[in-house]
Design an enzyme around this catalytic site. Sequence first.
Site, PDB file in Angstrom:
ATOM      1  N   ASP A 151      -2.882   2.414  -6.130  1.00 50.15           N
ATOM      2  CA  ASP A 151      -1.686   2.421  -5.273  1.00 50.15           C
ATOM      3  C   ASP A 151      -1.554   1.179  -4.386  1.00 50.15           C
ATOM      4  OD1 ASP A 151      -3.821   2.994  -3.636  1.00 50.15           O
ATOM      5  OD2 ASP A 151      -2.671   4.286  -2.315  1.00 50.15           O
ATOM      6  N   GLU A 152      -2.269   0.119  -4.723  1.00 52.19           N
ATOM      7  CA  GLU A 152      -2.195  -1.089  -3.901  1.00 52.19           C
ATOM      8  C   GLU A 152      -2.112  -2.325  -4.779  1.00 52.19           C
ATOM      9  OE1 GLU A 152      -5.351  -1.621  -0.941  1.00 52.19           O
ATOM     10  OE2 GLU A 152      -5.716   0.529  -1.126  1.00 52.19           O
TER      11      GLU A 152
ATOM     12  N   ASP B 166       0.856  -1.179   0.000  1.00 51.76           N
ATOM     13  CA  ASP B 166       0.000   0.000   0.000  1.00 51.76           C
ATOM     14  C   ASP B 166       0.898   1.237   0.000  1.00 51.76           C
ATOM     15  OD1 ASP B 166      -1.875   1.935   0.414  1.00 51.76           O
ATOM     16  OD2 ASP B 166      -2.885   0.918   2.071  1.00 51.76           O
TER      17      ASP B 166
END
Length: 437
Positions: free
Chosen positions: A108-109, A16
């Site tokens: 973003d993960e 993350d």
Amino acid sequence: MPDARDEYPRAIVHFDGDSFFASVEQMLDWRLRGKPVVTGGERGAATSLSIEAKRRGLHRGVPMQEIRRLAPDAVIVPGNYTAYSIFGKRMYEIARVFTPLVEEYSIDECFVDVTDAAVAAGMSHEAYAAAIKVKLQESLGITFGVGLAPTKTLAKVASKLNKPDGLTLLPRSRIDETLAGIPIHDVWGIGGSMSMALKGLGIETALDLARKPRAWMDEHRFAKPVRVLALELAGVPVRTVGGEHAHGFKSVMHTRTFTPPSSDRAFLFAQLSKNLEAACVKLRRRGARACTATFYLKTQEFTYHSVQMTFHVPLNDPSSILELFSRRFHEVFAPGILYRATGVTLHTIVPNEAAMPSLFGKSAEEERRERSLACVDFLNKRWGNDSVFLGSTLLAMRERTDLVRSRAKPVSRRRNFLSCGEGSKKCLGIPFLGKVR
DNA sequence: TCTGGGGTCCTAGGACCC
DNA sequence: TCTGGGGTCCTAGGACCC
């Protein structure tokens, strides 16, 4: 010393990005490093905040006026989603150097299943996860919160525990002590509605849920998602990495809120037209067509009125779809009601190749339409997204220009990234990120 | 006609996520 | 938390079939 296979029946890692959008901004412009950076200037509320901004007590959703008041030195920038998306794709690429089992969960993960890859590399799961983390940080210049656990749900819990820049191990033997400190509403998949229901039954922490047996689920008639969650929290892998989001997409949508709300039929239809055009652009860019569509009007009271329809051939050109919309627009529009937004979703996606227009190939009309769409796409790419649009959209475009003009202040301090003002294009300064090997 | 059982497909809407 | 935009999944219930 517990055996690795007992501790991690699967070894799932969740990555993350820390303060992702703000961190990307700081990577792109060295002047922002070490400063409180806040993204979301274009919408008037904070979307992402750098560590420095968080230290000043600011958080997501805070209005920009408030940000300026609380932290006069904060640098407010408009979101640069093209750049964020490039960094995100880069993250997946780097992870895939270590194993193909990478699920692109969000911009973003990602989830990575390292169960077998670590063994093949002669490394422990911990060491392998740590190696990916280091590589990501070296290549992107951004730190990550990382969690290693036997299930996706637990990995997601773990990655949050030591942010920023943490690597949290959550093997089976440590589930109880860890989950005891996690409030039920913080668990991935438990929203407002479900957490109310669970709290009503005395479930306060993630551990409480993990301990509930199936009979209890049956007794209270819980649906599948909660049952899966309880198993995953107990360390039983149910969700697989890459299973769901591995390839492709299921729908594209485009929605826009306007202020002030309007009850003007022509204006609302123009908004719809604009949203449809944007959704079709996404579709064409991905080389796909849709077989079904939904459009809706959202009232000032936040109720939705929608129409769903099925096309008889897969489509990706706005004018044919708009024709269908116009015939059913009266089903959602009521005179005198104030609406605040319109939206379009295109679903039941098929790739272009799978969508032969008819048994006899393309008609002259279809050929002509495809050529003109290709032309529109080219012009919009060359001169900016709003260069060419349908006549039916015009009313919405005028309105937008007026809004931009009436905005008191530019949203950015950085001239080269300024996005407001008619015709000025957002400039994209992505540094070369090196080759992935 | 008011009476079975069972299966599939579609749609609308809710809930949740980032 | 009076609320921006882009997504996914699940379920209830109706239509339709044998």
